[in-house]
Write a protein that holds these residues in place. Structure first.
Motif, mmCIF file in Angstrom:
data_model
loop_
_atom_site.group_PDB
_atom_site.id
_atom_site.type_symbol
_atom_site.label_atom_id
_atom_site.label_comp_id
_atom_site.label_asym_id
_atom_site.label_seq_id
_atom_site.Cartn_x
_atom_site.Cartn_y
_atom_site.Cartn_z
ATOM 1 N N PRO A 83 0.808 -1.219 0.000
ATOM 2 C CA PRO A 83 0.000 0.000 0.000
ATOM 3 C C PRO A 83 0.844 1.274 0.000
ATOM 4 O O PRO A 83 0.357 2.338 -0.356
ATOM 5 N N ASN A 84 2.124 1.145 0.356
ATOM 6 C CA ASN A 84 2.992 2.319 0.447
ATOM 7 C C ASN A 84 3.707 2.611 -0.868
ATOM 8 O O ASN A 84 3.644 3.721 -1.373
ATOM 9 N N CYS A 85 4.367 1.594 -1.452
ATOM 10 C CA CYS A 85 5.178 1.837 -2.651
ATOM 11 C C CYS A 85 4.646 1.136 -3.896
ATOM 12 O O CYS A 85 5.131 1.374 -4.994
ATOM 13 N N GLY A 86 3.667 0.233 -3.736
ATOM 14 C CA GLY A 86 3.075 -0.440 -4.880
ATOM 15 C C GLY A 86 3.818 -1.676 -5.357
ATOM 16 O O GLY A 86 3.409 -2.305 -6.320
ATOM 17 N N ALA A 101 7.279 -1.287 4.605
ATOM 18 C CA ALA A 101 5.971 -0.951 5.173
ATOM 19 C C ALA A 101 5.242 -2.228 5.597
ATOM 20 O O ALA A 101 5.409 -3.280 4.987
ATOM 21 N N ARG A 102 4.440 -2.112 6.630
ATOM 22 C CA ARG A 102 3.651 -3.261 7.109
ATOM 23 C C ARG A 102 2.520 -3.545 6.124
ATOM 24 O O ARG A 102 1.812 -2.648 5.704
ATOM 25 N N ILE A 103 2.377 -4.812 5.770
ATOM 26 C CA ILE A 103 1.324 -5.249 4.860
ATOM 27 C C ILE A 103 0.140 -5.710 5.705
ATOM 28 O O ILE A 103 0.298 -6.563 6.563
ATOM 29 N N LYS A 104 -1.033 -5.167 5.450
ATOM 30 C CA LYS A 104 -2.214 -5.507 6.243
ATOM 31 C C LYS A 104 -3.009 -6.577 5.578
ATOM 32 O O LYS A 104 -3.033 -6.793 4.448
#
Length: 104
Positions: A83-86, A101-104
């Motif tokens: 969700p942060n960098c694609g 980034a944490r993946i939800k």
């Protein structure tokens, strides 16, 4: 008779690493690298603490966990995007390999 403690420690770590390769490779093959890597580390530590008596059950438990996690959803889910960098991240990944980034 003296004991070479360095050789004993190395042998315990090496045996744990060999046993730990089983959950690691099963996790890599089934798309759950995180659980496989944790299983590898747990086998190494378990073998260092109590030898094969602990590391083999740990390996079996992680392999079963990896297999049951895969079958629970009808197969390995497809990769997702961060969700942060694609960036594309494998299913089951907790953090993005590119940006962290944490993946939800």
């Amino acid at each position: 008779m003296s004991t070479n403690y360095g050789a004993v420690v190395f042998g315990a770590l090496a045996a744990g690493a060999i046993i730990g390769l089983i959950p690691f490779l099963v996790g890599k093959y089934n798309g759950n690298q995180n659980l496989g890597l944790i299983g590898f580390a747990a086998c190494v530590v378990g073998n260092f603490i109590a030898g094969l008596l602990l590391s083999i059950p740990i390996a079996v438990g992680f392999v079963l966990g990896i297999i049951l996690t895969k079958n629970k959803h009808g197969g390995v889910s497809s990769p997702r995007n961060c969700p942060n960098c694609g960036a594309q991240v494998p299913a089951g990944t907790l953090f993005c390999n590119r940006c962290g980034a944490r993946i939800k």
